[in-house]
Design a protein around this motif. Structure first.
Motif, mmCIF file in Angstrom:
data_model
loop_
_atom_site.group_PDB
_atom_site.id
_atom_site.type_symbol
_atom_site.label_atom_id
_atom_site.label_comp_id
_atom_site.label_asym_id
_atom_site.label_seq_id
_atom_site.Cartn_x
_atom_site.Cartn_y
_atom_site.Cartn_z
ATOM 1 N N LYS A 65 0.833 -1.199 0.000
ATOM 2 C CA LYS A 65 0.000 0.000 0.000
ATOM 3 C C LYS A 65 0.873 1.255 0.000
ATOM 4 O O LYS A 65 2.007 1.231 0.481
ATOM 5 N N THR A 75 -8.621 4.388 8.198
ATOM 6 C CA THR A 75 -7.542 3.439 8.519
ATOM 7 C C THR A 75 -7.320 2.446 7.379
ATOM 8 O O THR A 75 -6.214 1.907 7.238
ATOM 9 N N GLU A 76 -8.336 2.196 6.548
ATOM 10 C CA GLU A 76 -8.168 1.313 5.399
ATOM 11 C C GLU A 76 -7.251 1.915 4.348
ATOM 12 O O GLU A 76 -6.755 1.210 3.465
ATOM 13 N N SER A 118 -3.961 7.159 10.261
ATOM 14 C CA SER A 118 -4.350 7.018 11.661
ATOM 15 C C SER A 118 -5.664 7.763 11.870
ATOM 16 O O SER A 118 -6.004 8.679 11.123
ATOM 17 N N HIS A 167 -4.830 1.451 -2.792
ATOM 18 C CA HIS A 167 -5.882 1.420 -1.764
ATOM 19 C C HIS A 167 -7.064 0.576 -2.242
ATOM 20 O O HIS A 167 -8.234 0.936 -2.055
ATOM 21 N N ILE A 216 2.493 4.677 1.150
ATOM 22 C CA ILE A 216 2.861 5.178 2.476
ATOM 23 C C ILE A 216 2.171 6.527 2.688
ATOM 24 O O ILE A 216 2.284 7.425 1.847
ATOM 25 N N ALA A 217 1.447 6.657 3.776
ATOM 26 C CA ALA A 217 0.729 7.905 4.053
ATOM 27 C C ALA A 217 1.705 9.074 4.110
ATOM 28 O O ALA A 217 2.796 8.972 4.678
ATOM 29 N N GLY A 222 -4.493 3.499 5.256
ATOM 30 C CA GLY A 222 -3.210 3.646 5.920
ATOM 31 C C GLY A 222 -3.096 4.877 6.787
ATOM 32 O O GLY A 222 -1.991 5.257 7.189
#
Length: 260
Positions: free
Chosen positions: A12, A83-84, A88, A153, A14-15, A86
């Protein structure tokens, strides 16, 4: 009964964190993450011009907040299942909702951000209409979407938008003075694909695929780095084809008439 195919995302995204949190790490990421680099190139100068009350649609980790003028009032909004993606959850300045009708009154905000979000909305027309509704007439919207990007995602990646489609959607759903800029070129698109391929080949997974992943990784790494360097140079020189960009940057204003 027809069997539905559900793709499994190998890794996935990275935020994105605030650039001021670890500035050197952010700069290094921008060297390799060309989607992020081109977003920053167009977004940062425009953020400094925003004022009043700003809504950040799909706020995630609110990475762009620290680049806003200190005088603005920040309000994030995101889906309850963030949260799905990535992200918080539980940020005190972010309101969580069902992704449809925003829980704010008409004409509540002076500016809006919507960065790499529209492709993840099941109903992008509704999303744009809602942003228009909560903005004051004449208020600014800054928005980005990807074009040449892998599905991410999963299963919440629904759309890719062309320049032509963006122009129509913004005009139909409450905006005017629409400016659309291509982010990157075909060189950047190729480089981005090679970076993703490199990351996939270098996964720390010990199985039989190592027999072909490692030999393939050896020639791919220098080619990928070469294209990444070429992408940055081409951006600086204004070279490359705009018909196959990494994505689009859109700047528009809330229509002052009653349409939309």
């Amino acid at each position: 009964m027809e069997r539905q195919f559900v793709a499994v995302e190998q890794f996935k995204p990275i935020a994105v964190q605030s650039p001021t949190r670890q500035p050197w790490l952010f700069r290094v990421r921008c060297l390799l993450d060309l989607q992020l680099a081109t977003i920053v190139r167009y977004l940062r100068p425009e953020l400094a011009k925003l004022h009043g009350r700003v809504i950040d649609v799909g706020a995630g980790e609110s990475p762009w907040r620290d680049w806003l003028p200190s005088s603005v009032t920040y309000q994030g909004i995101d889906v309850g299942n963030a949260t799905e993606f990535g992200m918080s959850a539980g940020h005190p300045d972010v309101t969580y909702y069902d992704g449809r009708i925003m829980p704010f009154a008409d004409a509540s905000f002076d500016s809006a951000l919507c960065i790499e979000v529209l492709e993840h909305t099941e109903d992008p027309a509704l999303c744009l209409s809602e942003i228009a509704r909560v903005l004051k007439p004449g208020a600014s919207l800054l928005l980005t979407v990807p074009w040449s990007a892998r599905r991410h995602h999963i299963p919440h990646d629904y759309h890719r938008f062309t320049r032509e489609r963006l122009e129509i959607m913004f005009g139909e759903h409450g905006f005017e003075n629409v400016e659309i800029r291509e982010r990157g070129t075909d060189i950047g698109a190729i480089a981005s694909k090679l970076v993703v391929l490199t990351a996939r080949l270098a996964q720390p997974k010990v199985d039989v695929s190592l027999l072909w992943r490692i030999p393939l990784l050896v020639p791919v790494v220098p080619v990928a780095l070469g294209f990444v360097a070429a992408s940055h140079v081409s951006e600086a020189l204004g070279a490359g084809a705009k018909e196959d960009p990494l994505g689009y940057f859109v700047k528009a204003t809330r229509a002052t008439s009653s349409r939309g």
